[in-house]
Design an enzyme around this catalytic site. Sequence first.
Site, short mmCIF file in Angstrom:
data_model
loop_
_atom_site.label_atom_id
_atom_site.label_comp_id
_atom_site.label_asym_id
_atom_site.label_seq_id
_atom_site.Cartn_x
_atom_site.Cartn_y
_atom_site.Cartn_z
N ASP A 131 0.81 -1.22 0.00
CA ASP A 131 0.00 0.00 0.00
C ASP A 131 0.84 1.27 0.00
OD1 ASP A 131 -2.34 -1.37 -0.08
OD2 ASP A 131 -2.82 -1.14 2.06
N ARG A 179 1.91 4.69 16.80
CA ARG A 179 1.51 5.76 15.88
C ARG A 179 1.96 7.14 16.34
NH1 ARG A 179 1.48 1.15 13.71
NH2 ARG A 179 -0.06 0.70 12.10
N ASP A 210 -5.94 3.28 12.98
CA ASP A 210 -4.64 3.92 12.77
C ASP A 210 -4.77 5.27 12.09
OD1 ASP A 210 -3.15 1.96 14.11
OD2 ASP A 210 -3.16 0.65 12.35
N SER A 244 -3.34 -9.04 7.98
CA SER A 244 -2.80 -7.71 8.15
C SER A 244 -2.03 -7.74 9.48
CB SER A 244 -3.95 -6.70 8.21
OG SER A 244 -3.46 -5.47 8.66
N1 ARG Z 1 -6.63 -3.37 16.43
C1 ARG Z 1 -5.34 -2.95 16.81
C2 ARG Z 1 -5.33 -1.48 17.09
O1 ARG Z 1 -6.20 -0.79 16.65
C3 ARG Z 1 -4.29 -3.37 15.83
C4 ARG Z 1 -4.23 -2.59 14.57
C5 ARG Z 1 -3.18 -3.14 13.70
N2 ARG Z 1 -2.95 -2.34 12.55
C6 ARG Z 1 -2.78 -2.84 11.35
N3 ARG Z 1 -2.61 -1.98 10.39
N4 ARG Z 1 -2.82 -4.14 11.13
O2 ARG Z 1 -4.47 -1.00 17.79
#
Ligand code: ARG
Length: 404
Positions: A14, A95, A124, A175
């Site tokens: 991506d 992040r 995210d 993912s």
């Molecule tokens: N659900 C988790 C969170 O919001 C993990 C997110 C993981 N991100 C990803 N792009 N796979 O913190």
Amino acid sequence: MAKRAVLAYSGGLDTSVAVRWMIDNMGVEVVALAVDVGQAAEDWELIRQRALGAGAVEAVVVDARDEFARDFCIPALRANALYEGRYPLVSALSRPVIVKHLVAAAREHGADAVAHGCTGKGNDQVRFEVSTRALAPDLDVLAPVRTWGMTREDCIRYADEHGIPITATKEKLYSIDDNLWGRAIECGEMEDPWAVPPPGVWLLTKPADPVPEPRDVVVRFEQGAPVALDGEDLAPVELIGRLTEIVGAYGWGRLDMVENRRVGIKSRETYECPASLALILAHADLESITLERDLAREKARLEHRYAELVYDGLWFSPLKEALDAFVAESQRFVTGEVRLHLSAGSCQVTGRRSDHSLYDYGLATYDAADSFRHEDSAGFVRLWGLSVETWAARQGGRVRPAGG
Ligand code: ARG
């Protein structure tokens, strides 16, 4: 309209496609920024070259591991931060540190925007954008993936057509996002919350074969921060890394949960967080002997709020910072040691000690020779129950019998 953007670049499909797509469709120059927060086995030079190959004017790699451990993981640990009581905020913590570096790079490279490769359905994007607004309200935030409407297959075709170097194949099952604090795995067959996560998803908590003999590991904390394992002083990054290996080898530290995303979606998530979960377990236990009762109870109430704020992208916010000050104050005497016992699939606290311990043997013992003033109890208990007693004397006739 932005002219130059710094993109949070992972080296994946991506963000590689995003470099070129932003140049062509948003009319910006792209500076790619990859931030090392302890992802497993990344070849950063290769990732840099990939970004340049995709068309970035500049590609930078920042090693933020120490900063991430010290300024993000450890404060979260001191707050025992677990979202919905379980998830140690792996991705949510990384992040804001990435955004700090995006903003710094934007300043350094004269960019007027930052960009991320998040979709519109996740948490995210919230964390990237809210953190950017908090640190640099003057910068634009570009979110190409949210607007381009391409499927994974479209992206692969786009990459082929534009000569963008990628390693992705059509079937991407999961993912995955990982860093020092743990690893998140979602999608694939796990989108059915009843489906058992396939064994192949586990990496950090794949039990060693054979599983090692049971053992103890003693974690030392100073003012709520872990500083040593089995008497050996370690910097935070090493300590967390070492504990990931030690605890992960016993196959402990997995989570399988359905969580509430900020955008209102329930999402099935699996995580493996051997070090962070073991540290929170040990830290909370040390607090059980070092925090005065009312402080402990109030802190427990605030910990949930703290975790929600971090999860919801509010790391840089007045309430979160005020809570940090509270947590810091609470940790003054959280110094001491906790013994964890590890065996196949298990990690348990089997002892705790501290020079600041409030545990008083003379008070707690059931020996006859205790120091507790038994005679104080009668009056205390009487007064404690006085209001109920008064109520019962007046209204007692109307108390419903048990089960009624
Ligand atoms: N659900 C988790 C969170 O919001 C993990 C997110 C993981 N991100 C990803 N792009 N796979 O913190």
